[in-house]
Scaffold this motif. Structure first.
Motif, PDB file in Angstrom:
ATOM      1  N   ARG A  82       0.407  -1.270   0.213  1.00  0.00           N
ATOM      2  CA  ARG A  82      -0.087  -0.307   0.014  1.00  0.00           C
ATOM      3  C   ARG A  82       0.869   1.000   0.375  1.00  0.00           C
ATOM      4  NH1 ARG A  82      -1.031   2.876   4.142  1.00  0.00           N
ATOM      5  NH2 ARG A  82      -0.545   1.587   5.826  1.00  0.00           N
ATOM      6  N   PRO A 392      -7.899  -5.787  -0.698  1.00  0.00           N
ATOM      7  CA  PRO A 392      -6.693  -5.386  -0.600  1.00  0.00           C
ATOM      8  C   PRO A 392      -5.450  -6.915  -1.198  1.00  0.00           C
ATOM      9  CG  PRO A 392      -6.458  -4.890   1.141  1.00  0.00           C
ATOM     10  CD  PRO A 392      -8.729  -5.280   0.723  1.00  0.00           C
ATOM     11  N   ASN A 419      -4.735  -1.639  -4.356  1.00  0.00           N
ATOM     12  CA  ASN A 419      -4.252  -1.391  -3.719  1.00  0.00           C
ATOM     13  C   ASN A 419      -3.594  -1.728  -1.800  1.00  0.00           C
ATOM     14  OD1 ASN A 419      -6.354   1.023  -5.146  1.00  0.00           O
ATOM     15  ND2 ASN A 419      -7.774  -0.853  -4.376  1.00  0.00           N
ATOM     16  N   GLY A 420      -2.715  -2.313  -2.088  1.00  0.00           N
ATOM     17  CA  GLY A 420      -2.432  -3.232  -1.484  1.00  0.00           C
ATOM     18  C   GLY A 420      -1.559  -5.015  -1.326  1.00  0.00           C
TER      19      GLY A 420
END
Length: 705
Positions: A82, A392, A419-420
């Motif tokens: 992230r 994520p 996103n991560g």
């Protein structure tokens, strides 16, 4: 024009928004490492690569409706942290008209890409991290520069032969050790290599290959975003794996079929929920399993996608919306004793990487202790009536199905590792079964409740971007369910829950049961009449019992009652003295003189045949005559009519078992257990479906067609 008319015109202009004009741009940016050797993650131990097998890319789509603008980027990477993605989004926001919280960046999960994130025995390659950050911002800006009028549509194809459960439940007498030396592994990846060790898959699969297609208003291809739940194929580094091969081949086909030969359409394969998924179907005998090559596997998926593409119906005035939530999340940190064990192991390593699994997990305990907690990003976006939810994490197929089947939007895909790169998030009931996906590390270290929290956030965000409440799945009333309802059951458990602990009574009296730990959910259920489908959204569902039971209680149940149920036995019939108890009515923790117990016999009686035991005398067990095939569905009807017991198998008019009981014996006002006996001995290992309890003695023909 009078002031009154001017005011009315102004109000009308406010009340009626301008017609949406969808615009889309797409671009592919090469993110192959510029220098070698480069670290490659995706394995247990540290490794490097010195050449490129296939280029790795960042493939970006930017969508604009005149009011909002968003970006979707899929990168050929195993996992991306992230902080790196947050930095890349901020950099891209400076170069574009897109806000960071309107950017979705996900990894394909190829295991042969440069390492930009430390995982297990491999650290991040520092030179590549800074290079990738710049390339991600470049991809978003380049896609935005290509914006043009567009229309959008959605389609799905069935790719069932190309994905399957890799995580199977191990037998209760074949539990394996974890890296910390404890016998906790009740389920694990690839454990079905030996059928004798396992009882069945630990969850459902999702064979849906879905795609979002973007075209120009005159029908020329702009971009395709595909999504599929299959972990990775495997290739030589550096490689984009099947994800990159699929994208390139679809691009070539779309370009060749376009009227404008100067077009360069962009295709993307994003990673669906496949934390417990791989391409090998362990339910097939080894000689029957397809011997895929990466090229053949990819080509078949391309054909499925392009066939679905032909059926896309397009919207020309779709609006868009996007929302994001950042959730604080705890790590499962080691206790003092485990931390001391870990520190003692890694101290001699110094700055050197670990050399074996024990050292890997020892180092991970120290790092989790240092980190303690983190933050994860969950997003949802809408393009017309199409939704995308993100996690994520490496997410089980069940979680993806929870999001798809409850989404308020007409169409929904779920993209994981977005996103991560926050590791595996097994549903809580899967933590009980242990295995690699649950061993605490940065690759699987989030709190036990991470999965329901992330799922709940995703559903809430889908509601937000759609402006509609989530969908409540309504399972079809099959002919069997209608028959059960017509017989007036005290309770009917359809066993189609996404999660426990409640087993919902579909009958009129709402006598819900409770699942104990050791039960997993939403597997393919019995082939009941009226539900003959392979559609993942309509399949009959069942629970798989792996040591736990379903507990119920009926205070008003007398000596005349009936129990009907479907079952799918996962244990070898000669594995133990009693293969497994299906149903038990007795006081908890004991076998009393009054109890009723129905099961499947083992070596102590007749392997694979139904057995009935009344009271605690194991020598007086009644045994059926029909051996039951392992991993096959069967229906049983247990009927007690006062002191007479009859057990019917698969709607046969002739009882499999008949027993006459002592007239002095009355049934106890005790709990009823499904999937195990009252004393928790030799509990059933396998699936149970469509359980119904009746307060009367039914006829043998009650369920006959």
């Amino acid at each position: 024009m009078s002031l009154r008319y001017l005011l009315a015109f102004a109000l009308l202009s406010i009340a009626v928004p301008a017609r949406a004009e969808l615009r889309v741009g797409a671009k592919v940016v090469d993110v192959s490492p510029p220098q070698f050797p480069v670290l490659v993650n995706g394995g247990m131990l540290n490794k490097t690569a010195g050449q490129i097998n296939t280029p790795v890319s960042a493939r970006a789509i930017v969508v604009d409706d005149g009011q909002q603008r968003l970006a979707i980027v899929v990168v050929d990477s195993c996992m991306m942290p992230r902080p790196l993605l947050d930095d890349a989004k901020r950099l891209a926001a400076k170069r574009t008209d897109i806000q960071p919280d309107h950017m979705l960046i996900s990894a394909t999960h190829t295991h042969t890409a440069p390492s930009c994130m430390g995982a297990l025995g491999t650290d991040a390659d520092p030179a590549y991290v800074s290079y990738l950050r710049e390339k991600l911002a470049e991809a978003i800006a380049a896609a935005e520069a290509e914006l043009q009028p567009a229309r959008v549509g959605f389609a799905t194809g069935d790719a069932a032969p190309y994905t399957a459960l890799r995580r199977w439940v191990r037998r209760s007498d074949r539990v394996a050790d974890d890296p910390f030396g404890n016998p906790t592994v009740r389920a694990n990846m690839h454990s079905a290599n030996n059928w004798d060790d396992v009882t069945g898959p630990s969850g459902p699969e999702d064979p849906e290959l879905s795609l979002i297609a973007f075209q120009s208003p005159d029908g020329q291809p702009i971009a395709m975003l595909a999504n599929f739940s299959m972990h990775y194929f495997g290739d030589r580094p550096i490689s984009a794996d099947y994800f990159g091969l699929f994208a390139n081949r679809v691009q070539d086909r779309l370009a060749a079929e376009a009227n404008d030969k100067t077009l360069q359409p962009v295709a993307i394969m994003s990673h669906g929920c496949s934390g417990d998924i791989w391409r090998r179907d362990y339910a097939l005998r080894p000689e029957d399993r397809p011997d895929f090559t990466i090229d053949g596997f990819t080509d078949d998926l391309v054909e499925i996608a392009l066939e679905a593409y032909e059926d896309v119906e397009y919207q020309t005035d779709a609006t868009i919306a996007m929302a994001e939530q950042r959730l604080p999340m705890k790590y499962r940190v080691p206790d003092k004793q485990l931390l001391q064990w870990a520190q003692k192991i890694i101290e001699p390593l110094g700055d050197n990487p670990p050399t074996n699994t024990t050292e890997v997990y020892a180092r991970e305990q120290v790092r989790l202790h240092q980190l303690q907690a983190t933050e994860v990003v969950v997003q949802a976006l809408r393009i017309g009536d199409i939704g995308i939810a993100t996690t994520p994490t490496e997410t089980y197929a069940l979680t993806g199905l929870k999001l798809k089947l409850q989404s308020p939007l007409k169409h929904t895909m779920v993209i994981e590792l977005a996103n991560g790169g926050d590791g595996y998030i097994p549903p809580p009931e899967q933590h009980v079964l242990g295995g690699y996906n649950t061993w605490a590390a940065r690759s699987a270290g989030l709190e036990v409740t991470a999965e329901p929290k992330i799922t709940a956030a995703g559903l809430a965000l889908l509601e937000q971007v759609s402006g509609q409440p989530r969908h409540v799945p309504a399972w079809p009333q099959t002919s069997e369910a209608k028959t059960i309802a017509s017989l007036g059951p005290l309770a009917h458990y359809r066993m189609n829950e996404f999660e426990g602990p409640r087993a919902i009574d579909a009958g009129a009296q709402h006598r819900d049961g409770i699942y104990e730990s050791g039960v997993v959910f939403f597997l393919e259920g019995a082939p009941v009449q009226g539900r003959e489908t392979k559609n993942v959204r309509e399949l009959n569902r069942a629970a798989h019992f792996a040591g736990g039971r379903l507990r119920t209680r009926f205070e008003d149940l007398g000596d005349s009652y009936s129990v009907a149920m479907w079952f799918w036995n996962g244990m070898p019939n000669e594995a133990r003295e009693t293969t497994g108890w299906l149903f038990s009515r007795d006081h908890e923790h004991t076998v009393s003189p009054q109890g009723d117990h129905l099961g499947i016999g083992g070596t102590a009686t007749k392997p694979g045949c139904l057995v009935y035991q009344h009271g605690g005398d194991s020598e007086a067990v009644q045994v059926g005559s029909t051996p039951l095939e392992r991993w096959s569905w069967n229906r049983v009807l247990f009927v007690r009519d006062g002191q007479t017991v009859r057990v019917y198998l698969n709607d046969n008019a002739k009882p499999e078992i008949t027993a006459e009981l002592d007239p002095q014996t009355a049934s106890p006002p005790a709990p009823i257990f499904f999937g195990g006996r009252s004393d928790n001995q030799s509990n059933f290992e396998g699936r149970i479906d469509e359980v119904a309890v009746f307060g009367e003695a039914l006829e043998a023909t009650s369920f006959a067609e």
